[in-house]
Design a protein around this motif. Sequence first.
Motif, short mmCIF file in Angstrom:
data_model
loop_
_atom_site.label_atom_id
_atom_site.label_comp_id
_atom_site.label_asym_id
_atom_site.label_seq_id
_atom_site.Cartn_x
_atom_site.Cartn_y
_atom_site.Cartn_z
N ARG A 136 -3.22 8.90 4.47
CA ARG A 136 -5.26 9.28 4.49
C ARG A 136 -5.08 9.12 5.75
O ARG A 136 -4.13 9.85 6.62
N LYS A 142 -8.97 11.74 1.69
CA LYS A 142 -7.46 11.19 1.34
C LYS A 142 -7.06 12.85 1.63
O LYS A 142 -7.65 14.03 1.02
N GLU A 145 -1.85 12.49 -2.80
CA GLU A 145 -1.05 11.19 -3.56
C GLU A 145 -0.23 12.09 -4.20
O GLU A 145 -0.25 13.38 -4.82
N ILE A 172 -2.87 7.26 7.80
CA ILE A 172 -2.77 5.62 6.92
C ILE A 172 -1.82 6.00 6.01
O ILE A 172 -2.08 7.36 4.90
N LYS A 174 -0.09 4.95 2.69
CA LYS A 174 0.15 3.68 1.58
C LYS A 174 0.86 4.03 0.35
O LYS A 174 1.38 4.36 -0.12
N SER A 186 1.67 -3.43 -2.21
CA SER A 186 2.05 -2.18 -1.83
C SER A 186 1.89 -2.29 -0.21
O SER A 186 1.68 -3.74 0.78
N GLU A 188 1.26 -0.84 3.80
CA GLU A 188 0.64 0.17 4.60
C GLU A 188 0.60 0.46 5.92
O GLU A 188 0.73 -0.91 6.75
N LYS A 189 1.17 1.49 6.57
CA LYS A 189 1.04 2.29 8.02
C LYS A 189 0.63 2.65 8.89
O LYS A 189 0.14 3.92 7.99
#
Length: 191
Positions: A136, A142, A145, A172, A174, A186, A188-189
């Motif tokens: 994202r 978004k 994906e 972002i 994920k 999950s 996330e970074k």
Amino acid sequence: MATSSINLLTHGYQGKVGDQFVFRNKAGKSIMAAKPKPRRKAKTVDSELTQEAIQENFKNGTIYAKRAMVDEELKPLYEAARRPNQTPYHIAFMDWMKAPKVKDLRLDDYDGQPGQKIVVRATDNFKIKAVKFILRSPDGTKLEEGEAVLNQNGVDWTYTAQVQNPSVPGTILKVIALDLPENQTSLEKVL
């Protein structure tokens, strides 16, 4: 732990002997083992909520394991993984109880260009079914994906970027790992 399959002296014994060891019967064998250590008591403040959550998870694990034993695709997988004194049901139940682990996210080769690789390590006590990446923009829109591909080493998963990312700082990322019972973990970074 000592085991015996045919022993007239201990055949059928079970329970504690003195204060040192116990006898158990499992799969037609008499087993002599050290006395189990006493369990620590749970803290009483949240014990009711914790106990309910544990019971619910155990119940759902039982339902999953029973379903897996009648599933033509899942049962052979669990059957192949069993060890002596285990059933495929137990393997399926343990699979339900442990969610995958996701760690070691590697972004060395990613600077926002299509075709670049992002690698993550995803492991499970049985098998990872899929690893999904979601990117994202800093404002939450978004960008892309997709599914990652399992590497030759069997634990690392590689995702190949599909679109141009004009603003890598603040992006972002994920990563979601799923196992066979669809437990998910999950990571996330923010890049």
